[in-house]
Design an enzyme around this catalytic site. Structure first.
Site, PDB file in Angstrom:
ATOM      1  N   HIS A 112      -8.308  -6.365   6.749  1.00 52.60           N
ATOM      2  CA  HIS A 112      -7.903  -5.639   7.214  1.00 52.60           C
ATOM      3  C   HIS A 112      -8.071  -5.847   8.998  1.00 52.60           C
ATOM      4  O   HIS A 112      -8.656  -6.306   9.289  1.00 52.60           O
ATOM      5  CB  HIS A 112      -8.822  -4.173   7.093  1.00 52.60           C
ATOM      6  N   GLU A 155      -2.190  -1.399  -3.304  1.00 56.43           N
ATOM      7  CA  GLU A 155      -3.863  -0.676  -2.564  1.00 56.43           C
ATOM      8  C   GLU A 155      -3.070   0.727  -2.811  1.00 56.43           C
ATOM      9  O   GLU A 155      -1.958   1.007  -2.472  1.00 56.43           O
ATOM     10  CB  GLU A 155      -3.522  -1.516  -1.672  1.00 56.43           C
ATOM     11  N   HIS A 186       0.961  -0.971  -0.214  1.00 51.80           N
ATOM     12  CA  HIS A 186      -0.051  -0.169   0.567  1.00 51.80           C
ATOM     13  C   HIS A 186       0.851   0.866  -0.088  1.00 51.80           C
ATOM     14  O   HIS A 186       1.115   2.099   0.817  1.00 51.80           O
ATOM     15  CB  HIS A 186      -1.119  -0.080   1.146  1.00 51.80           C
TER      16      HIS A 186
HETATM   17  C1  LIG Z   1      -6.344  -1.461   2.792  1.00 54.02           C
HETATM   18  C2  LIG Z   1      -5.399  -2.143   3.967  1.00 54.02           C
HETATM   19  O1  LIG Z   1      -6.751  -1.723   5.331  1.00 54.02           O
HETATM   20  C3  LIG Z   1      -4.587  -1.976   4.158  1.00 54.02           C
HETATM   21  O2  LIG Z   1      -4.996  -2.411   3.222  1.00 54.02           O
HETATM   22  C4  LIG Z   1      -3.762  -1.004   4.420  1.00 54.02           C
HETATM   23  O3  LIG Z   1      -2.517  -1.558   3.535  1.00 54.02           O
HETATM   24  C5  LIG Z   1      -2.920  -0.544   5.542  1.00 54.02           C
HETATM   25  O4  LIG Z   1      -2.781   0.245   5.799  1.00 54.02           O
HETATM   26  P1  LIG Z   1      -1.257   0.665   7.120  1.00 54.02           P
HETATM   27  O5  LIG Z   1      -0.030  -0.323   6.700  1.00 54.02           O
HETATM   28  O6  LIG Z   1      -0.380   1.533   6.035  1.00 54.02           O
HETATM   29  O7  LIG Z   1      -1.932   0.947   8.104  1.00 54.02           O
HETATM   30  N1  LIG Z   2      -6.178  -4.759   2.763  1.00 57.78           N
HETATM   31  C1  LIG Z   2      -5.673  -5.574   4.316  1.00 57.78           C
HETATM   32  C2  LIG Z   2      -4.213  -5.199   3.334  1.00 57.78           C
HETATM   33  O1  LIG Z   2      -3.524  -5.793   2.738  1.00 57.78           O
HETATM   34  C3  LIG Z   2      -3.732  -5.565   5.079  1.00 57.78           C
HETATM   35  O2  LIG Z   2      -4.519  -4.783   5.904  1.00 57.78           O
HETATM   36  P1  LIG Z   2      -3.840  -5.499   8.004  1.00 57.78           P
HETATM   37  O3  LIG Z   2      -3.787  -7.184   7.871  1.00 57.78           O
HETATM   38  O4  LIG Z   2      -2.100  -4.786   7.230  1.00 57.78           O
HETATM   39  O5  LIG Z   2      -4.647  -4.898   8.466  1.00 57.78           O
END
Ligand SMILES: CC(=O)[C@@H](O)[C@H](O)COP(=O)(O)O
Ligand SMILES: NCC(=O)COP(=O)(O)O
Length: 259
Positions: free
Chosen positions: A211, A75, A48
């Site tokens: 998430h 993402e 992300h």
């Molecule tokens: C979209 C989502 O819920 C996660 O993929 C996101 O990547 C979390 O971002 P952080 O790792 O910056 O908290």
């Molecule tokens: N889209 C969710 C992700 O890539 C990871 O979320 P998290 O496990 O770091 O909360």
């Protein structure tokens, strides 16, 4: 509907990059830990890249794109603008869509995050952003990128995701994780996500989720028959500290029903 096959596990490497960025170093290597995940059986890698590059950097995305032998899921906020890097040797952020168009990953998950957010904490309101997203989705699909939209388990919103042309939705599972952790209304909250899976099947749109999924809440969530992929990073990284990353990947795959 019986479960056709266990959902894919896409490991999010944001927090590996976060540790690296805490010093002026290349250690831990994002690509090295991606390979550990792949060797342990991960089905995909997720990153992300945020405009402030607080963890995953543009350079990480290009490095991963050259070495991954599993699906790459990038993402981010489709409206995230270009941003100058504030660290020597770190490339500028070109704007999320420009980055994705150049790398052309297997999947792009669009997330309605602002740069000020600590983390992702809500899905799209497509009554507001649907018209802006539709051409972006089409543009990425023409480049061969599967497009997923980060959504809450709102049935009307999920219908709009289909209408704007998304291939998949990714259910934001933060509220589910909270309900399980606090044991507050957990059955009713899970039911919302289960119904969202049924809605996805009814309108023929793929179902991802992510998430705050972890070893305590994943097994139940994985009983949603329509689930194609989960992306997990934060809890996976924490578990890796105590059990090792390869063992953590295998533990999460067991929660998804794979031996
Ligand atoms: C979209 C989502 O819920 C996660 O993929 C996101 O990547 C979390 O971002 P952080 O790792 O910056 O908290
Ligand atoms: N889209 C969710 C992700 O890539 C990871 O979320 P998290 O496990 O770091 O909360």
């Amino acid at each position: 509907m019986s479960q056709s096959k266990p959902a894919d596990l896409s490991v999010n490497l944001n927090k590996i990059a976060l540790i690296r960025n805490s010093r002026d170093t290349t250690y831990p290597s994002v690509t090295h830990h991606a390979q550990i995940c792949i060797d342990a059986g991960a089905d995909g890698i997720t990153v992300h890249p945020r405009p402030d590059q607080r963890h995953i950097r543009v350079d990480d995305c290009y490095d991963l794109a050259t070495m991954l032998s599993v699906e790459f899921n990038i993402e981010g906020n489709p409206f995230a603008p270009a941003m100058k890097s504030d660290r020597p040797g770190v490339s500028d952020y070109p704007g999320f869509i420009d980055l994705v168009k150049d790398i052309k990953p297997a999947q792009c998950t669009l997330v309605p995050d602002s740069n000020e957010q600590l983390t992702s904490d809500h899905g799209f309101d497509l009554t507001q952003s649907g018209d802006q997203l539709a051409p972006i989705i089409q543009e990425l699909q023409k480049l061969g990128v599967r497009v997923s939209l980060f959504m809450d388990p709102d049935l009307q919103q999920i219908e709009l995701a289909k209408q704007v042309g998304a291939d998949r939705i990714e259910l934001y599972t933060g509220p589910y994780a909270d309900a399980i952790k606090t044991n507050n209304n957990a059955d009713a909250v899970f039911e919302q996500f289960y119904r969202a899976g049924e809605k996805a099947q009814d309108i023929n749109i793929g179902l991802n989720a992510g998430h705050d999924l972890n070893l305590d809440n994943l097994s139940r969530f994985a009983t949603i028959p329509q689930l194609l992929e989960v992306s997990i990073g934060h809890a996976m990284t924490v578990d890796a500290i105590s059990m090792g990353l390869a063992n953590a990947v295998k533990a999460y795959q067991r929660c998804l029903g794979k031996t």
